[in-house]
Design an enzyme around this catalytic site. Structure first.
Site, mmCIF file in Angstrom:
data_model
loop_
_atom_site.group_PDB
_atom_site.id
_atom_site.type_symbol
_atom_site.label_atom_id
_atom_site.label_comp_id
_atom_site.label_asym_id
_atom_site.label_seq_id
_atom_site.Cartn_x
_atom_site.Cartn_y
_atom_site.Cartn_z
ATOM 1 N N LYS A 62 0.857 -1.267 0.020
ATOM 2 C CA LYS A 62 0.138 0.177 0.028
ATOM 3 C C LYS A 62 1.056 1.213 -0.218
ATOM 4 C CE LYS A 62 -0.590 -0.301 4.968
ATOM 5 N NZ LYS A 62 -1.295 0.336 5.971
ATOM 6 N N ARG A 103 -9.298 0.085 16.362
ATOM 7 C CA ARG A 103 -9.002 0.763 15.037
ATOM 8 C C ARG A 103 -10.259 0.245 13.955
ATOM 9 N NH1 ARG A 103 -3.710 1.673 11.567
ATOM 10 N NH2 ARG A 103 -4.448 -0.529 11.052
ATOM 11 N N TYR A 116 17.569 29.391 7.381
ATOM 12 C CA TYR A 116 16.495 30.023 7.488
ATOM 13 C C TYR A 116 16.322 29.914 9.096
ATOM 14 C CZ TYR A 116 14.128 30.108 3.243
ATOM 15 O OH TYR A 116 13.864 30.309 1.700
ATOM 16 N N MET A 146 13.217 24.074 1.264
ATOM 17 C CA MET A 146 12.285 23.490 0.584
ATOM 18 C C MET A 146 13.242 22.340 -0.390
ATOM 19 S SD MET A 146 9.461 24.816 -2.145
ATOM 20 C CE MET A 146 8.413 25.529 -0.831
HETATM 21 C C1 LIG Z 1 -3.764 -4.030 8.097
HETATM 22 C C2 LIG Z 1 -2.438 -4.013 8.001
HETATM 23 N N1 LIG Z 1 -1.594 -5.201 8.028
HETATM 24 C C3 LIG Z 1 -0.476 -5.085 7.829
HETATM 25 C C4 LIG Z 1 0.251 -4.014 7.675
HETATM 26 C C5 LIG Z 1 1.781 -3.776 7.816
HETATM 27 O O1 LIG Z 1 2.494 -3.550 8.889
HETATM 28 P P1 LIG Z 1 3.950 -3.623 8.891
HETATM 29 O O2 LIG Z 1 4.367 -2.559 7.976
HETATM 30 O O3 LIG Z 1 4.169 -3.077 10.374
HETATM 31 O O4 LIG Z 1 4.517 -4.795 8.624
HETATM 32 C C6 LIG Z 1 -0.355 -2.736 8.095
HETATM 33 C C7 LIG Z 1 0.357 -1.608 8.123
HETATM 34 O O5 LIG Z 1 0.149 -0.267 8.421
HETATM 35 C C8 LIG Z 1 -1.887 -2.830 8.298
HETATM 36 O O6 LIG Z 1 -2.423 -1.466 8.168
#
Ligand SMILES: Cc1ncc(COP(=O)(O)O)c(C=O)c1O
Length: 392
Positions: free
Chosen positions: A34, A133, A261, A309
């Site tokens: 992701k 969550r 800066y 920047m």
């Molecule tokens: C639902 C879920 N599974 C797995 C992962 C992978 O976690 P990690 O990057 O700590 O291995 C994440 C990462 O945020 C997640 O949100």
């Protein structure tokens, strides 16, 4: 060309995936890709893992479609499921594996499956075992799973949860989450998918049928420094991203002169300052404190003055050979072999490696490196690329 580049070592990515499999040899591993593969470029990373990853996981359908449209064929998991009804036909007909974490998703999916009697789906029922969550309360999960398993359109149901403190040694919350989810799994007799990177590497009881490694694939040690396995994992993983640039100007300053800066840094003695082509407009964290480490021609140096920047400034007084054109490694592995861990840089920025890696902006070109061609590595003993799991 501006000299800033994010070099992505795809062999290291494949090595790190193999480590996930080595630590969890009885589980299949879904590679978490992701957020543009944590900033590394999801398409290149997906294709580098395509011959070995049992599944890939993304945050949403758009990310999944990008992988599918580029030719990725293994199962693609939507970690938050679908967000609106308009996504459902695609989820069903293109075979995405959807996480289900709320009742409206379950009802909408079962309802929409009536339209597609020739299609069967795989779902992951998410249990909130204590992180609070996403997910169903543990006492709801049995009923939800029975509903799904009795529907002819549902081919496979996995049980899923996510851990809040798997990186911390002796965490009571982790123990409690594990108790909750393993009890449920025993009752329901479903394949389990629980472990993120730290759990994959350090919590054998969490591994079960599937693990979900993310940050470890990119070479980041996910365990807290005081964890007993921290040193071992440092050795086992290889950094994937090296953020590299060059010195584009040098200043010779007398004592008492300000740099950058806000004049945050004032020299205490005569100082040579290198100006580096990299700044917060590239995603480098502006919170980097005085002294944040950086490699210049493979030697450690320190940031002096605020990150701006497009540039930042580094004290090169102790590296007399450094000059315009000198190679600068913001994190990763320098060509000399010296390594500057992104987690160490993150500490100096009061953040974590995840934010630094995902924060590198599209403006920074990614250059991909792969020495071991997939064919040369196809004698990999790991057996299950493309496996789809056991129907429940
Ligand atoms: C639902 C879920 N599974 C797995 C992962 C992978 O976690 P990690 O990057 O700590 O291995 C994440 C990462 O945020 C997640 O949100």
């Amino acid at each position: 060309m501006r000299p800033l580049t994010a070099h992505i070592d795809l062999d290291a990515l494949r090595h790190n995936y193999r480590q996930a499999r080595r630590y969890a040899p009885d589980a299949r591993a879904m590679a978490v890709l992701k957020a543009n593969a944590y900033g590394h470029g999801s398409l290149a990373c997906a294709h580098a893992l395509a011959d070995r990853a049992s599944a890939m996981a993304v945050a949403c359908l758009e990310e999944g479609q990008a992988l599918r449209n580029s030719g990725i064929q293994c199962p693609i998991v939507l970690l938050e499921g679908f967000f609106e009804l308009g996504e459902l036909d695609t989820v069903i007909t293109d075979g995405y594996w959807s996480v289900l974490h709320t009742r409206w998703q379950v009802e909408a999916l079962l309802d929409r499956l009536e339209r597609w009697p020739q299609h069967r789906v795989t779902v992951l029922v998410k249990c909130d075992s204590g992180m609070h969550r996403l997910g169903f309360a543990p006492e709801e999960v049995g009923e939800i799973c029975r509903l799904l398993r009795s529907h002819p359109g549902v081919e496979q149901t996995l049980l899923m949860t996510h851990f809040a403190t798997a990186d911390t040694p002796d965490s009571p919350l982790l123990t409690s989450q594990l108790d909750t989810i393993t009890t449920l799994q025993r009752q329901l007799d479903l394949p389990g998918c629980f472990a993120n990177s730290p759990a994959t590497l350090s919590v054998p009881a969490s591994r079960h049928d599937w693990v979900r490694p993310g940050v470890m694939l990119y070479g980041v040690n996910p365990l807290e420094p005081d964890h007993a396995l921290h040193g071992e994992i440092d050795q086992a993983l290889k950094p994937v991203m090296t953020l590299e640039s060059r010195i584009i100007a040098v200043r010779e300053l007398a004592a008492g002169e300000p740099i950058g800066y806000g004049a945050r840094h004032v020299t205490r003695h005569p100082t040579r300052v290198g100006v580096v082509a990299c700044g917060y407009g590239d995603g480098y964290d502006r919170h980097a404190r005085e002294g944040t480490p950086i490699l210049v021609d493979g030697q450690r140096a320190a940031i002096a003055g605020r990150v701006s920047m497009d540039m930042l400034t580094v004290d090169i007084t102790g590296i007399p050979d450094a000059d315009i054109g000198s190679r600068v490694t913001l994190w990763g592995r320098d060509v000399s072999g010296a390594v500057l861990n992104v987690s160490e840089v993150a500490q100096w920025c009061d953040t974590i490696a995840y934010t630094l890696l995902t924060g590198i902006l599209p403006r920074v070109p990614r250059q991909y490196h792969q020495v071991g061609a997939p064919d040369a590595l196809s004698d990999d003993p790991l057996p299950d690329a493309g496996a789809t799991g056991t129907p429940s």
